[in-house]
Scaffold this motif. Structure first.
Motif, PDB file in Angstrom:
ATOM      1  N   VAL A  17       0.794  -1.298  -0.045  1.00  0.00           N
ATOM      2  CA  VAL A  17       0.041   0.028   0.049  1.00  0.00           C
ATOM      3  C   VAL A  17       0.955   1.270   0.140  1.00  0.00           C
ATOM      4  CG1 VAL A  17      -2.024   1.075   0.739  1.00  0.00           C
ATOM      5  CG2 VAL A  17      -1.675  -1.527   1.392  1.00  0.00           C
ATOM      6  N   GLY A  18       1.584   1.354  -0.957  1.00  0.00           N
ATOM      7  CA  GLY A  18       2.194   2.684  -1.228  1.00  0.00           C
ATOM      8  C   GLY A  18       1.441   3.495  -2.212  1.00  0.00           C
ATOM      9  N   LEU A  19       2.359   4.212  -2.820  1.00  0.00           N
ATOM     10  CA  LEU A  19       1.767   5.385  -3.819  1.00  0.00           C
ATOM     11  C   LEU A  19       0.476   4.727  -4.733  1.00  0.00           C
ATOM     12  CD1 LEU A  19       1.430   8.136  -5.286  1.00  0.00           C
ATOM     13  CD2 LEU A  19       3.037   7.084  -7.035  1.00  0.00           C
ATOM     14  N   ILE A  20       0.803   3.502  -5.319  1.00  0.00           N
ATOM     15  CA  ILE A  20      -0.056   3.050  -6.237  1.00  0.00           C
ATOM     16  C   ILE A  20      -1.320   2.423  -5.508  1.00  0.00           C
ATOM     17  CG2 ILE A  20      -0.259   1.531  -8.243  1.00  0.00           C
ATOM     18  CD1 ILE A  20       1.055   3.939  -9.043  1.00  0.00           C
ATOM     19  N   ARG A  42       4.468  -4.785   3.951  1.00  0.00           N
ATOM     20  CA  ARG A  42       5.668  -5.404   4.513  1.00  0.00           C
ATOM     21  C   ARG A  42       5.833  -5.243   5.896  1.00  0.00           C
ATOM     22  NH1 ARG A  42      11.074  -4.272   1.592  1.00  0.00           N
ATOM     23  NH2 ARG A  42      10.449  -2.567   1.956  1.00  0.00           N
ATOM     24  N   CYS A  76       0.877  -4.739  -5.425  1.00  0.00           N
ATOM     25  CA  CYS A  76       1.534  -3.430  -5.761  1.00  0.00           C
ATOM     26  C   CYS A  76       2.771  -3.037  -4.847  1.00  0.00           C
ATOM     27  CB  CYS A  76       0.154  -2.248  -4.785  1.00  0.00           C
ATOM     28  SG  CYS A  76      -1.377  -2.390  -5.761  1.00  0.00           S
ATOM     29  N   ILE A  77       3.751  -3.817  -5.225  1.00  0.00           N
ATOM     30  CA  ILE A  77       5.013  -3.788  -4.568  1.00  0.00           C
ATOM     31  C   ILE A  77       6.233  -3.739  -5.797  1.00  0.00           C
ATOM     32  CG2 ILE A  77       4.295  -5.204  -2.661  1.00  0.00           C
ATOM     33  CD1 ILE A  77       5.606  -7.609  -3.701  1.00  0.00           C
ATOM     34  N   VAL A  79       8.606  -4.596  -8.717  1.00  0.00           N
ATOM     35  CA  VAL A  79       8.632  -5.963  -9.270  1.00  0.00           C
ATOM     36  C   VAL A  79       9.581  -7.044  -8.938  1.00  0.00           C
ATOM     37  CG1 VAL A  79       7.842  -4.643 -11.404  1.00  0.00           C
ATOM     38  CG2 VAL A  79      10.177  -4.997 -11.149  1.00  0.00           C
ATOM     39  N   VAL A 102       0.703  -4.362 -10.485  1.00  0.00           N
ATOM     40  CA  VAL A 102       0.864  -2.978 -11.211  1.00  0.00           C
ATOM     41  C   VAL A 102       2.200  -2.593 -11.784  1.00  0.00           C
ATOM     42  CG1 VAL A 102      -1.180  -1.773  -9.676  1.00  0.00           C
ATOM     43  CG2 VAL A 102       1.301  -1.848  -8.933  1.00  0.00           C
ATOM     44  N   GLY A 103       2.978  -3.750 -11.609  1.00  0.00           N
ATOM     45  CA  GLY A 103       4.421  -3.424 -12.121  1.00  0.00           C
ATOM     46  C   GLY A 103       4.718  -2.564 -13.286  1.00  0.00           C
ATOM     47  N   SER A 104       5.736  -1.897 -13.159  1.00  0.00           N
ATOM     48  CA  SER A 104       6.353  -1.060 -14.369  1.00  0.00           C
ATOM     49  C   SER A 104       6.886  -2.082 -15.485  1.00  0.00           C
ATOM     50  CB  SER A 104       7.112   0.029 -13.715  1.00  0.00           C
ATOM     51  OG  SER A 104       6.548   0.448 -12.937  1.00  0.00           O
ATOM     52  N   PRO A 128      -0.653   0.520 -14.547  1.00  0.00           N
ATOM     53  CA  PRO A 128      -1.442   2.011 -14.622  1.00  0.00           C
ATOM     54  C   PRO A 128      -0.165   2.892 -15.057  1.00  0.00           C
ATOM     55  CG  PRO A 128      -1.164   1.165 -12.325  1.00  0.00           C
ATOM     56  CD  PRO A 128      -0.442   0.263 -13.261  1.00  0.00           C
ATOM     57  N   SER A 135       6.352   8.389  -2.555  1.00  0.00           N
ATOM     58  CA  SER A 135       6.129   7.047  -2.227  1.00  0.00           C
ATOM     59  C   SER A 135       5.170   7.149  -0.942  1.00  0.00           C
ATOM     60  CB  SER A 135       7.319   6.621  -1.882  1.00  0.00           C
ATOM     61  OG  SER A 135       8.321   6.530  -2.983  1.00  0.00           O
ATOM     62  N   MET A 239      12.063   1.021  -6.245  1.00  0.00           N
ATOM     63  CA  MET A 239      11.432   0.883  -7.564  1.00  0.00           C
ATOM     64  C   MET A 239      12.091   0.707  -8.764  1.00  0.00           C
ATOM     65  SD  MET A 239       8.267   2.921  -8.977  1.00  0.00           S
ATOM     66  CE  MET A 239       7.994   2.937 -10.905  1.00  0.00           C
ATOM     67  N   VAL A 243      13.307  -1.945 -11.633  1.00  0.00           N
ATOM     68  CA  VAL A 243      12.833  -1.776 -13.276  1.00  0.00           C
ATOM     69  C   VAL A 243      14.063  -2.103 -14.135  1.00  0.00           C
ATOM     70  CG1 VAL A 243      12.052  -0.098 -14.736  1.00  0.00           C
ATOM     71  CG2 VAL A 243      10.918  -0.192 -12.629  1.00  0.00           C
TER      72      VAL A 243
HETATM   73  P1  NAP Z   1       5.795   2.515  -2.733  1.00  0.00           P
HETATM   74  O1  NAP Z   1       4.912   3.814  -2.715  1.00  0.00           O
HETATM   75  O2  NAP Z   1       7.233   2.727  -2.639  1.00  0.00           O
HETATM   76  O3  NAP Z   1       5.129   1.087  -2.155  1.00  0.00           O
HETATM   77  C1  NAP Z   1       5.743   0.189  -2.156  1.00  0.00           C
HETATM   78  C2  NAP Z   1       4.879  -1.004  -1.385  1.00  0.00           C
HETATM   79  O4  NAP Z   1       5.539  -2.369  -1.608  1.00  0.00           O
HETATM   80  C3  NAP Z   1       4.930  -0.734   0.117  1.00  0.00           C
HETATM   81  O5  NAP Z   1       3.445  -0.920   0.763  1.00  0.00           O
HETATM   82  C4  NAP Z   1       6.096  -1.447   0.764  1.00  0.00           C
HETATM   83  O6  NAP Z   1       5.887  -1.771   1.895  1.00  0.00           O
HETATM   84  C5  NAP Z   1       5.775  -2.699  -0.490  1.00  0.00           C
HETATM   85  N1  NAP Z   1       7.402  -3.424  -0.547  1.00  0.00           N
HETATM   86  C6  NAP Z   1       8.469  -2.943  -0.655  1.00  0.00           C
HETATM   87  N2  NAP Z   1       9.075  -3.775  -0.885  1.00  0.00           N
HETATM   88  C7  NAP Z   1       8.626  -4.944  -0.750  1.00  0.00           C
HETATM   89  C8  NAP Z   1       9.252  -6.509  -0.525  1.00  0.00           C
HETATM   90  N3  NAP Z   1      10.485  -6.818  -0.685  1.00  0.00           N
HETATM   91  N4  NAP Z   1       8.284  -6.985  -0.406  1.00  0.00           N
HETATM   92  C9  NAP Z   1       6.903  -7.030   0.053  1.00  0.00           C
HETATM   93  N5  NAP Z   1       6.707  -5.814  -0.040  1.00  0.00           N
HETATM   94  C10 NAP Z   1       7.346  -4.860  -0.268  1.00  0.00           C
HETATM   95  O7  NAP Z   1       5.715   2.215  -4.423  1.00  0.00           O
HETATM   96  P2  NAP Z   1       4.887   2.299  -5.670  1.00  0.00           P
HETATM   97  O8  NAP Z   1       5.122   3.712  -6.301  1.00  0.00           O
HETATM   98  O9  NAP Z   1       3.251   2.450  -5.078  1.00  0.00           O
HETATM   99  O10 NAP Z   1       4.971   1.234  -6.683  1.00  0.00           O
HETATM  100  C11 NAP Z   1       4.537   0.140  -6.598  1.00  0.00           C
HETATM  101  C12 NAP Z   1       4.593  -0.653  -7.938  1.00  0.00           C
HETATM  102  O11 NAP Z   1       3.809   0.147  -8.856  1.00  0.00           O
HETATM  103  C13 NAP Z   1       6.018  -0.953  -8.304  1.00  0.00           C
HETATM  104  O12 NAP Z   1       5.951  -2.138  -8.945  1.00  0.00           O
HETATM  105  C14 NAP Z   1       6.105   0.160  -9.529  1.00  0.00           C
HETATM  106  O13 NAP Z   1       7.081  -0.236 -10.384  1.00  0.00           O
HETATM  107  C15 NAP Z   1       4.580   0.431  -9.961  1.00  0.00           C
HETATM  108  N6  NAP Z   1       4.384   1.550 -10.458  1.00  0.00           N
HETATM  109  C16 NAP Z   1       4.942   2.754  -9.962  1.00  0.00           C
HETATM  110  C17 NAP Z   1       4.625   3.814 -10.267  1.00  0.00           C
HETATM  111  C18 NAP Z   1       5.093   5.260  -9.725  1.00  0.00           C
HETATM  112  O14 NAP Z   1       5.152   6.253 -10.513  1.00  0.00           O
HETATM  113  N7  NAP Z   1       5.526   5.229  -8.572  1.00  0.00           N
HETATM  114  C19 NAP Z   1       3.642   4.095 -11.703  1.00  0.00           C
HETATM  115  C20 NAP Z   1       3.373   2.758 -12.126  1.00  0.00           C
HETATM  116  C21 NAP Z   1       3.596   1.615 -11.533  1.00  0.00           C
HETATM  117  P3  NAP Z   1       6.550  -1.020   3.261  1.00  0.00           P
HETATM  118  O15 NAP Z   1       5.908   0.197   3.097  1.00  0.00           O
HETATM  119  O16 NAP Z   1       6.033  -2.060   4.424  1.00  0.00           O
HETATM  120  O17 NAP Z   1       8.061  -1.290   2.947  1.00  0.00           O
END
Ligand code: NAP
Length: 324
Positions: A17-20, A42, A76-77, A79, A102-104, A128, A135, A239, A243
């Motif tokens: 449960v991060g940004l996405i 996590r 949503c973590i 990739v 939702v992986g990039s 998406p 984040s 992230m 990627v």
């Molecule tokens: P984020 O805000 O950093 O959130 C990441 C989430 O993943 C957090 O809940 C984190 O948990 C968890 N996490 C991190 N490492 C982990 C691991 N090794 N095992 C299990 N959980 C883990 O990231 P985000 O921007 O939402 O991105 C999530 C996904 O969306 C990625 O795959 C990314 O490629 C994709 N995406 C991102 C964007 C963007 O612009 N940011 C756009 C489209 C797609 P904790 O907080 O507990 O550490």
């Protein structure tokens, strides 16, 4: 966004449960597309924050508990962690459930997740194409996906109804939905997203190494272009590490082409070939106009950000002067 008449899914499980993930939770709630949301992350700190923000009906300690009874699971973590999570949730998935992400990068996610998902579960990977440089669960917002593309990369034998249902979910969140193979996705995104991020990370790093300049002139005159690179280069390091590792081949292919084009421009500059430079810049300006024309950015100058009366925001360390 149009509110669907009845929820598309009964129980949505969000793993991460991060940004996405938090934006999906907020948008799914706002649009009434799911009856309930279970979420997990996590770290205990993130799970606590998700509960405080009221983003889910239930916050579970484990990934396995989150997916119990869920007919839609979205991972949503980063990739690089998707395979391990698929292995963990595989035995707990409900027959008929749809599993997505939702992986990039899509090729590596399919390779890592698919082997762990049991028969009777529909695997429909998604990306998406929407985001910010922030984040965590506080960074998300319900409108993140509005007028942005969501690319689905279902395997060739995917259940058409399951794919359409997930497409309807993303459309309800405001996205336009497209479908393509994972390989094609990775090639397209290598040039539209991954390479631009690599260039931004490079140029901001290069400027930082010129530390004399960086601490003063580069920041002072950042509106000359540098500032927009710094926004992209502030994106999450975990992230983006994942990627580039996961989409190695496509990125290297695009980087090869990019290096050739940089060499051509270098040559034009060295030779004083103004015509070559002008023609190149005229072509790229037309591309920008095309992006505005299809509604993927604002025509307003400065990328639509208001600037004449910006409130003073302190510079981040290590650039801020002492006491700022
Ligand atoms: P984020 O805000 O950093 O959130 C990441 C989430 O993943 C957090 O809940 C984190 O948990 C968890 N996490 C991190 N490492 C982990 C691991 N090794 N095992 C299990 N959980 C883990 O990231 P985000 O921007 O939402 O991105 C999530 C996904 O969306 C990625 O795959 C990314 O490629 C994709 N995406 C991102 C964007 C963007 O612009 N940011 C756009 C489209 C797609 P904790 O907080 O507990 O550490």
């Amino acid at each position: 966004m149009t509110t669907p008449k009845s929820p598309l899914f009964n129980r949505l499980a969000l793993i991460g449960v991060g940004l996405i993930g938090s934006s999906i939770a907020r948008a799914a709630r706002a649009q009434g597309v799911v009856r309930s949301i279970a979420a997990t992350a996590r770290s205990p700190a993130t799970r606590r924050r998700v509960a405080e923000l009221g983003l889910a009906d239930q916050v579970t300690e484990t990934n396995a508990a989150a997916v119990e009874g869920a007919d839609l699971v979205i991972v949503c973590i980063p990739v690089g962690a998707c395979g391990e999570v698929a292995r963990e949730i595989g035995p707990h998935l409900m027959t008929g459930a749809t599993v997505s992400d939702v992986g990039s990068v899509k090729g590596s996610v399919v390779r890592d997740m698919a082997p762990h998902l049991p028969g009777g579960v529909h695997f429909v990977p998604a990306h998406p194409v929407a985001g910010t440089e922030y984040s965590g669960p506080d960074a998300g917002f319900a409108e993140l996906f509005v007028n942005r593309w969501c690319i689905l990369t279902p395997p060739a034998n995917a259940d058409a109804q399951a794919v359409e249902r997930l497409a309807a979910f993303w459309r309800a969140l405001g996205s336009n939905v497209d479908t393509m193979t994972a390989e094609h996705h990775d090639l397209v995104l290598a040039v539209t997203s991954h390479l631009p991020h690599l260039i931004a990370y490079t140029i901001v790093g290069t400027a930082d190494e010129l530390s004399q300049v960086t601490r003063s002139e580069v920041l002072q005159y950042s509106a000359g272009g540098f500032r927009d690179f710094t926004r992209i280069a502030a994106s999450d390091p975990t992230m983006w590490r994942d990627v580039f590792l996961a989409n190695k081949d496509a990125v290297l292919e695009m980087l090869g082409r990019f290096n050739e084009d940089v060499s051509a421009l270098t040559r034009a500059i060295r030779r004083g070939d103004g015509e070559a430079l002008f023609n190149h810049f005229a072509r790229t300006r037309a591309i920008r106009k095309g992006i505005v024309a299809i509604g993927q950015d604002s025509p307003a100058p400065d990328f639509g950000r208001p600037h004449p009366d910006l409130p003073h925001t302190p510079l981040p360390r290590p650039y801020a002067a002492e006491g700022e």
